[in-house]
Enzyme design. Structure first.
Site, mmCIF file in Angstrom:
data_model
loop_
_atom_site.group_PDB
_atom_site.id
_atom_site.type_symbol
_atom_site.label_atom_id
_atom_site.label_comp_id
_atom_site.label_asym_id
_atom_site.label_seq_id
_atom_site.Cartn_x
_atom_site.Cartn_y
_atom_site.Cartn_z
ATOM 1 C CB CYS A 62 -0.770 -0.089 1.330
ATOM 2 S SG CYS A 62 -2.238 -1.198 1.182
ATOM 3 C CG HIS A 63 1.276 3.669 -3.257
ATOM 4 N ND1 HIS A 63 0.514 2.799 -3.941
ATOM 5 C CD2 HIS A 63 2.170 3.990 -4.073
ATOM 6 C CE1 HIS A 63 0.977 2.176 -5.182
ATOM 7 N NE2 HIS A 63 2.096 3.131 -5.044
ATOM 8 C CG MET A 97 -6.015 -2.417 0.398
ATOM 9 S SD MET A 97 -6.572 -4.009 0.613
ATOM 10 C CE MET A 97 -5.837 -4.279 2.012
ATOM 11 C CG ASP A 112 -7.673 -6.623 23.462
ATOM 12 O OD1 ASP A 112 -7.012 -7.916 23.739
ATOM 13 O OD2 ASP A 112 -7.442 -5.441 23.836
#
Length: 307
Positions: A62-63, A97, A112
């Site tokens: 990814c950029h 993304m 969590d």
């Protein structure tokens, strides 16, 4: 990492969803602020924003992006939590993304924080809901053959003293766009000859798109802008402005370009620099988006397109 240096910036958005299954008692504890570690939704919101901004550090290809917006929304149902993320940016690459990572991390954060109370908590899935602003959103559909002409303006090429690279590059890129009916013309740097040739292409031959290369600089025989401007029924200043702005990001000499664009009858004419590099940069910006102008000339507006 994919090379996106030749791509053009556009406004892009993406939305993603993650679903976390929990027990009914866990949902009630969240609503009543009874989770020992704190409010999982607020912590997950911050975690999602951080994750979106740091996606390039998590996903190798990814950029790095300077995001304009990250939004996170939660919906609590009887036995599940739905997380939806929205990411916006103006850039050369999309943000799907970033939206997916944000949704994933938000779900993991909640998991969590409730796992100590809930043995059945499970992340059921992460899905991309929508993405906008990419190449497919601005690609005109080919509904009829487009006729194009490429005019090379060069004294040396017309005399056979050197090889044409820029004109051949234009033809190659047009063919990649799906335009294969292309007339190729080489002329000396002569204003009157260009006017005569371009007028014939527009008025008699019915060419849809005329692209010229060469004659846009400050040389004593660089008269392409003057010649084409004489032919225009209407100028298209947005194209010439965009060409210079796009080129300026790559080459400081682009400020010296005098490229022009306009319409004659139903033909779009655009002049480009004489160098192969300048032509390549110009075509990155023009194709295939300029073809939408043909549908506008036919009165189809912005909802339909011609190629």
């Amino acid at each position: 990492m994919r090379d996106i240096s030749s791509k053009v910036q556009s406004f892009r958005t993406a939305r993603a969803r993650a679903l976390l299954r929990t027990s009914t008692s866990t949902i009630e504890k969240i609503k009543n602020q009874e989770i020992p570690k704190g409010n999982p939704l607020e912590v997950a919101r911050v975690a999602a924003v951080q994750a979106a901004k740091n996606t390039s550090q998590i996903i190798p290809y990814c950029h790095q992006l300077s995001l304009d917006f990250v939004g996170v929304d939660f919906q609590l149902d009887e036995d599940s939590i739905t997380i939806e993320t929205t990411v916006k940016v103006t850039h050369k690459t999309g943000v799907e993304m970033e939206a997916l990572v944000a949704a994933s991390v938000a779900a993991l954060t909640i998991y969590d924080m409730v796992k100590m109370l809930d043995d059945i908590a499970e992340i059921e899935g992460v899905t991309l809901l929508e993405k906008t602003g990419g190449k497919s959103d601005f690609k005109p559909h080919i509904e009829r053959p487009v006729r194009a002409a490429v005019i090379v303006l060069s004294d040396s090429v017309s005399r056979g003293e050197c090889e044409d690279r820029s004109g051949r590059l234009i033809i190659e890129r047009l063919e990649q766009t799906g335009i294969r009916n292309v007339e190729y013309i080489v002329l000396p740097d002569n204003e009157e000859e260009l006017v005569k040739t371009a007028r014939k292409l527009c008025d008699r031959d019915g060419i849809d798109l005329v692209l010229t290369t060469g004659g846009t600089g400050l040389g004593p025989r660089d008269k392409t802008p003057e010649a084409l401007t004489r032919l225009f029924d209407r100028a298209l200043p947005g194209i010439s402005e965009a060409l210079r702005a796009h080129g300026q990001q790559r080459n400081p000499y682009a400020m010296l370009s005098r490229s022009v664009a306009g319409v004659r009858n139903n033909t779009i004419l655009v002049s480009m620099p004489g160098s192969a590099g300048g032509v390549g940069d110009s075509l990155d910006l023009l194709l295939p988006h300029i073809l939408h102008g043909l549908s506008m000339l036919e009165g189809k507006g912005h909802k339909q397109s011609v190629s």
